[in-house]
Scaffold this motif. Structure first.
Motif, PDB file in Angstrom:
ATOM      1  N   THR A 276       9.853  -3.754   8.264  1.00 31.93           N
ATOM      2  CA  THR A 276      10.437  -3.846   9.612  1.00 31.93           C
ATOM      3  C   THR A 276      11.751  -3.071   9.679  1.00 31.93           C
ATOM      4  O   THR A 276      12.030  -2.364  10.660  1.00 31.93           O
ATOM      5  N   ALA A 277      12.567  -3.213   8.638  1.00 29.77           N
ATOM      6  CA  ALA A 277      13.832  -2.466   8.600  1.00 29.77           C
ATOM      7  C   ALA A 277      13.584  -0.968   8.627  1.00 29.77           C
ATOM      8  O   ALA A 277      14.309  -0.216   9.295  1.00 29.77           O
ATOM      9  N   LEU A 278      12.541  -0.518   7.943  1.00 33.11           N
ATOM     10  CA  LEU A 278      12.242   0.914   7.909  1.00 33.11           C
ATOM     11  C   LEU A 278      11.703   1.411   9.245  1.00 33.11           C
ATOM     12  O   LEU A 278      11.899   2.575   9.597  1.00 33.11           O
ATOM     13  N   ARG A 279      11.029   0.553   9.988  1.00 28.72           N
ATOM     14  CA  ARG A 279      10.584   0.962  11.329  1.00 28.72           C
ATOM     15  C   ARG A 279      11.777   1.158  12.254  1.00 28.72           C
ATOM     16  O   ARG A 279      11.750   2.016  13.139  1.00 28.72           O
ATOM     17  N   ILE A 280      12.809   0.363  12.053  1.00 30.23           N
ATOM     18  CA  ILE A 280      14.016   0.510  12.871  1.00 30.23           C
ATOM     19  C   ILE A 280      14.804   1.737  12.451  1.00 30.23           C
ATOM     20  O   ILE A 280      15.292   2.499  13.289  1.00 30.23           O
ATOM     21  N   ASP A 281      14.948   1.941  11.156  1.00 34.13           N
ATOM     22  CA  ASP A 281      15.728   3.068  10.625  1.00 34.13           C
ATOM     23  C   ASP A 281      14.982   3.614   9.421  1.00 34.13           C
ATOM     24  O   ASP A 281      14.996   3.029   8.333  1.00 34.13           O
ATOM     25  N   SER A 282      14.319   4.746   9.626  1.00 31.76           N
ATOM     26  CA  SER A 282      13.493   5.319   8.554  1.00 31.76           C
ATOM     27  C   SER A 282      14.322   5.809   7.376  1.00 31.76           C
ATOM     28  O   SER A 282      13.778   6.031   6.288  1.00 31.76           O
ATOM     29  N   ARG A 283      15.641   5.950   7.553  1.00 31.36           N
ATOM     30  CA  ARG A 283      16.504   6.407   6.464  1.00 31.36           C
ATOM     31  C   ARG A 283      17.300   5.256   5.831  1.00 31.36           C
ATOM     32  O   ARG A 283      18.263   5.490   5.118  1.00 31.36           O
ATOM     33  N   HIS A 284      16.853   4.036   6.083  1.00 35.45           N
ATOM     34  CA  HIS A 284      17.547   2.880   5.503  1.00 35.45           C
ATOM     35  C   HIS A 284      17.058   2.721   4.056  1.00 35.45           C
ATOM     36  O   HIS A 284      16.116   1.967   3.771  1.00 35.45           O
ATOM     37  N   TYR A 285      17.690   3.417   3.153  1.00 36.55           N
ATOM     38  CA  TYR A 285      17.187   3.504   1.784  1.00 36.55           C
ATOM     39  C   TYR A 285      17.228   2.163   1.051  1.00 36.55           C
ATOM     40  O   TYR A 285      16.485   1.954   0.079  1.00 36.55           O
ATOM     41  N   LYS A 286      18.062   1.235   1.494  1.00 31.91           N
ATOM     42  CA  LYS A 286      18.140  -0.073   0.815  1.00 31.91           C
ATOM     43  C   LYS A 286      16.823  -0.829   0.924  1.00 31.91           C
ATOM     44  O   LYS A 286      16.448  -1.569  -0.001  1.00 31.91           O
ATOM     45  N   SER A 287      16.093  -0.641   2.024  1.00 31.82           N
ATOM     46  CA  SER A 287      14.786  -1.272   2.155  1.00 31.82           C
ATOM     47  C   SER A 287      13.766  -0.599   1.238  1.00 31.82           C
ATOM     48  O   SER A 287      12.899  -1.274   0.654  1.00 31.82           O
ATOM     49  N   LEU A 288      13.851   0.704   1.109  1.00 29.86           N
ATOM     50  CA  LEU A 288      12.965   1.408   0.162  1.00 29.86           C
ATOM     51  C   LEU A 288      13.245   0.947  -1.270  1.00 29.86           C
ATOM     52  O   LEU A 288      12.319   0.748  -2.067  1.00 29.86           O
ATOM     53  N   TYR A 289      14.511   0.761  -1.586  1.00 29.46           N
ATOM     54  CA  TYR A 289      14.882   0.246  -2.905  1.00 29.46           C
ATOM     55  C   TYR A 289      14.308  -1.162  -3.105  1.00 29.46           C
ATOM     56  O   TYR A 289      13.769  -1.489  -4.178  1.00 29.46           O
ATOM     57  N   GLY A 290      14.393  -2.008  -2.057  1.00 28.70           N
ATOM     58  CA  GLY A 290      13.843  -3.357  -2.158  1.00 28.70           C
ATOM     59  C   GLY A 290      12.339  -3.339  -2.394  1.00 28.70           C
ATOM     60  O   GLY A 290      11.812  -4.113  -3.218  1.00 28.70           O
ATOM     61  N   LEU A 291      11.624  -2.478  -1.663  1.00 31.16           N
ATOM     62  CA  LEU A 291      10.181  -2.361  -1.873  1.00 31.16           C
ATOM     63  C   LEU A 291       9.875  -1.893  -3.288  1.00 31.16           C
ATOM     64  O   LEU A 291       8.938  -2.400  -3.940  1.00 31.16           O
ATOM     65  N   GLY A 292      10.640  -0.943  -3.789  1.00 27.69           N
ATOM     66  CA  GLY A 292      10.433  -0.473  -5.155  1.00 27.69           C
ATOM     67  C   GLY A 292      10.613  -1.593  -6.175  1.00 27.69           C
ATOM     68  O   GLY A 292       9.840  -1.717  -7.139  1.00 27.69           O
ATOM     69  N   MET A 293      11.626  -2.437  -5.962  1.00 29.76           N
ATOM     70  CA  MET A 293      11.872  -3.550  -6.890  1.00 29.76           C
ATOM     71  C   MET A 293      10.731  -4.567  -6.855  1.00 29.76           C
ATOM     72  O   MET A 293      10.332  -5.119  -7.892  1.00 29.76           O
ATOM     73  N   VAL A 294      10.196  -4.822  -5.654  1.00 27.22           N
ATOM     74  CA  VAL A 294       9.065  -5.756  -5.551  1.00 27.22           C
ATOM     75  C   VAL A 294       7.875  -5.219  -6.321  1.00 27.22           C
ATOM     76  O   VAL A 294       7.244  -5.943  -7.126  1.00 27.22           O
ATOM     77  N   TYR A 295       7.545  -3.965  -6.103  1.00 30.83           N
ATOM     78  CA  TYR A 295       6.386  -3.389  -6.785  1.00 30.83           C
ATOM     79  C   TYR A 295       6.624  -3.268  -8.287  1.00 30.83           C
ATOM     80  O   TYR A 295       5.681  -3.367  -9.079  1.00 30.83           O
ATOM     81  N   LEU A 296       7.879  -3.067  -8.679  1.00 28.89           N
ATOM     82  CA  LEU A 296       8.184  -3.008 -10.113  1.00 28.89           C
ATOM     83  C   LEU A 296       7.944  -4.374 -10.765  1.00 28.89           C
ATOM     84  O   LEU A 296       7.387  -4.458 -11.872  1.00 28.89           O
ATOM     85  N   ARG A 297       8.338  -5.444 -10.077  1.00 35.38           N
ATOM     86  CA  ARG A 297       8.117  -6.786 -10.618  1.00 35.38           C
ATOM     87  C   ARG A 297       6.631  -7.142 -10.624  1.00 35.38           C
ATOM     88  O   ARG A 297       6.170  -7.908 -11.473  1.00 35.38           O
TER      89      ARG A 297
END
Length: 783
Positions: A608-629
């Motif tokens: 949802t955060a990325l739909r609002i701001d596609s350059r919000h890299y903190k959400s991309l980082y969060g998704l990466g951490m979820v998939y890493l776990r």
């Protein structure tokens, strides 16, 4: 008198009274809005619309509702209207209600694809926001650039371009072309005002020859009244021209003019916050000191949420005669009297000086009609003082009308005849020297270039360069809440939390009412584990504005630091409820879901955060951490790489990207990424530790030990460093050093996970020792 003549005379009187009544009501509504009495303005504007139903009056009522944060009322009032200004206000109402499709249809009708966007730069800016939040980045960028080309001082449009990563260098945007554009806009306004004043004074001279105060033919009045709507909708396309009200306001009235100020249409969302800072680009309209600011152009670039275009009932000379029995001032205009009396007194300087002294203002003002009260009601300012160091002194008596153009007030010159001549020239509507105007515009744009370059560099995460750009600002501008908050954000991105804390602390002292960047400040305090400061900040923000998402983000971070993730999540969801377009609040919700092991909900919040701001890299980082776990290493590597493309300077993102690459058995790429992360931030221990881990997996034990020995200098109390060194020494069959480092790791009170790892590693080694030594070590290590 014949019956037909009597009827015509009676109808003429009724028309005169209606015109005067409508003017009085409209003026009083605007006066109430200027004094922030929105409920009073709405009540009287409803009376105005009931008595004189017209689309222009509906615009005024909708503006009152928008000022009172009742967009739904403005939506229903303006639905189905066709005038350009009405479409803009309707689109603004839709935007506030999150009806983006309707907002787009109002600004760009489907049946008129080639029609011009209403309200000039502000209309293009609003349309750009609609496109941005409907994920049409290219169209959004186009309209933000269009808004800037129409109004070079529209800072909000440049901010949006920076957020989208599409901003040009500030030197190109706020350069010579922008200065010429500002000059041309002002000269156009000055020309329009001068022509309007010339017509007005000619008519005043003609009408003064007639002794009858009510000598207006019915045919003339009917013709004027029939042209009302046409004048309001077609006058001065693309430029803002103040329509002159002939009725003097009860409080003396002041003149307003905004030449090229186009505040953001969404700045009135947070009406609980302090008023916005004064605009240096607001210029006084001093050609008529008794007129009311009313924009007659539907394509005006002034803030339409407050000032709707007003129809020109009749010209000033005629309306003054019509309302002569209501107002006693039916003589010449004040500017005419001022010029006449100043010239009359030039020849009697000696007498005036003897009577009043050399420093008395009445030396140049003549008779006693100009009392001190009258002087205070004259609104004028020297053009040469727009950008000088004493600007703040001349702004002391300004009135802030929300986001509306401000009244620039000043006193008449008292000692220099040339100064009076200059003021008289301004009162007569003559444009100032073009070179002086270009110089003033250049000064303003020079300041915007510094602001713009710093903000642009921050948005592309070149934070060290951004700090250097901000440091070039003048001292008085650097030490403002907005700049200090931007400096704090830059240090936050550089993971220098101590400096970020210092910058945000200064911002709080300078602007304790401002919430700019306070969500980031609360995260800084979270990382520093400053629970007392964070709790105090959260309480202060809640008491300042309970309806601001930043306040609830700070409260959520406070609970998250105390490991109360459920309560923290409730606070973050409250922030999302208050502003659904606040991307960072969605990201913080995702972090709390992940802390509660609710990975699916966490992924939804990040997306949802990325739909609002596609350059919000903190959400991309969060998704990466979820998939890493979840050990979905391909997905993790994909999202970390996307975040890295947005913020290529973050050593943390590089570290986790290298970790994902290492998990995918791409160790050489992982080592290369770790080297880049170490070079980006020598103080960050994470990439050095991950590099040592990769070297251990490649059985490069000596290099790994070298890295860990260097790392101990940066993080001497990190237990995982000693645990990894113990593992290396064990694999090298150096048992004494291995046991020493395992013991050091346990002494530093590692996390439960690290303790379990250490015990699992140490236990087989201990079991190989002699019986006595085995039980001693197991007792010491609590195995």
């Amino acid at each position: 008198m014949q019956r037909s003549q009597k009827i015509e005379f009676l109808s003429l009187c009724e028309s005169e009274e209606e015109v005067a009544m409508e003017a009085i009501l409209a003026d009083y509504v605007r006066s109430s809005v200027r004094q922030f009495m929105h409920a009073n303005a709405i009540f009287h504007c409803e009376r105005l619309c009931a008595e004189f139903p017209s689309e222009v009056n509906q615009q005024l009522l909708a503006s009152c509702y928008l000022q009172n944060n009742q967009a739904y009322c403005a939506y229903h009032i303006l639905k189905g209207t066709q005038m350009a200004q009405s479409r803009y206000l309707f689109a603004l109402s839709c935007f506030k209600m999150d009806l983006l499709r309707e907002a787009e249809a109002a600004l760009c009708p489907a049946n008129e694809p080639s029609s011009e966007v209403p309200n000039g730069a502000a209309g293009h800016f609003l349309l750009g926001l609609v496109y941005r939040y409907t994920d049409r980045k290219i169209s959004a960028i186009h309209h933000f650039k269009q808004a800037l080309s129409l109004d070079p001082l529209l800072w909000s449009a440049y901010e949006e371009l920076c957020v989208l990563g599409a901003a040009e260098d500030a030197a190109a945007v706020f350069g010579e072309t922008a200065a010429i554009c500002i000059q041309n806009q002002y000269l156009h306004h000055a020309s329009v005002l001068q022509n309007s004043q010339a017509f007005e004074e000619d008519h005043s001279v003609t009408s003064s020859k007639d002794n009858s105060a009510d000598d207006v033919s019915p045919r003339q009045l009917k013709q004027l009244l029939s042209n009302n709507v046409r004048e309001a909708s077609g006058n001065c396309q693309g430029m803002a021209v103040s329509a002159r009200s002939a009725v003097q306001p009860p409080n003396g009235g002041s003149t307003h003019l905004s030449l090229y100020t186009t505040p953001s249409p969404i700045t009135t969302q947070y009406l609980c916050a302090a008023p916005p800072p004064l605009h240096r680009n607001a210029l006084p309209n001093v050609s008529n000191t008794n007129s009311i600011a009313a924009d007659s152009s539907p394509r005006s670039t002034v803030n339409s949420t407050i000032q709707a275009p007003r129809r020109k009932f009749v010209d000033e000379g005629k309306l003054r005669k019509i309302s002569g029995r209501l107002f006693s001032d039916s003589g010449p205009r004040r500017s005419t009297r001022l010029a006449a009396e100043a010239s009359a007194n030039t020849g009697s300087n000696a007498t005036s000086t003897a009577g009043n002294g050399p420093n008395n203002p009445s030396k140049y003002l003549g008779n006693s009609k100009f009392s001190s009260a009258a002087l205070r009601s004259v609104t004028l300012r020297k053009v040469s003082n727009w950008t000088n160091e004493n600007f703040d002194d001349g702004m002391k008596n300004e009135v802030i009308d929300g986001c509306r153009p401000i009244i620039v007030s000043g006193a008449l010159p008292s000692g220099d005849p040339k100064a009076l001549d200059q003021e008289t020239t301004m009162l007569s509507g003559v444009a100032p020297n073009t070179s002086k105007l270009l110089s003033c515009a250049g000064e303003i744009l020079g300041l915007l270039r510094l602001f713009g370059e710093g903000y642009r560099l921050s948005c592309i995460y070149k934070c060290q360069d951004a700090l250097e750009a901000y440091s070039k600002l003048p001292h008085k501008h650097y030490n403002t809440g907005w700049v200090l908050s931007q400096v704090g954000k830059a240090y936050f991105e550089l993971v220098d939390y101590l400096e970020a804390d210092r910058a945000f602390g200064l911002a709080r002292r300078v602007s304790p009412y401002s919430l700019e960047g306070m969500d980031i400040y609360s995260t800084v305090l979270y990382h520093l584990k400053e629970d007392m400061k964070l709790s105090y900040l959260a309480q202060e923000l809640i008491s300042t504005d309970r309806l601001a998402p930043q306040s609830w983000c700070a409260m959520g971070n406070c609970y998250s630091l105390q490991k109360d993730h459920e309560t923290a999540l409730k606070n973050f969801r409250r922030a999302v409820q208050l502003d659904s377009k606040f991307a960072y609040a969605h990201t913080l919700c995702g972090h709390e879901y992940v802390a509660l092991d609710e990975f699916d909900n966490g992924i939804k919040s990040y997306q949802t955060a990325l739909r609002i701001d596609s350059r919000h890299y903190k959400s991309l980082y969060g998704l990466g951490m979820v998939y890493l776990r979840q050990e979905k290493f391909e997905f993790a590597e994909h999202h970390f790489r996307l975040a890295f493309h947005i913020n290529p300077c973050s050593s943390i993102i590089m570290s986790y990207l290298g970790t994902a690459l290492h998990a995918l058995k791409r160790s050489n790429e992982a080592l290369e990424m770790m080297e880049r992360a170490i070079s980006a931030d020598r103080k960050n221990p994470l990439p050095m530790y991950q590099k040592a881990n990769i070297l251990v997996s490649l059985e490069c034990f000596e290099k790994a030990l070298e890295v860990l020995e260097e790392l101990k200098e940066y993080a001497p109390r990190e237990s995982s460093i000693y645990a990894l060194m113990g593992i290396i020494y064990k694999r090298c069959n150096m048992h004494d050093k291995a046991m020493l480092h395992f013991g050091l790791a346990l002494d530093l009170k590692p996390s439960a996970t690290d303790v379990a790892t250490i015990k699992v590693t140490v236990l087989p080694f201990i079991m190989e020792l002699g019986t006595d030594m085995k039980y001693v070590l197991m007792h010491v290590m609590e195995i």
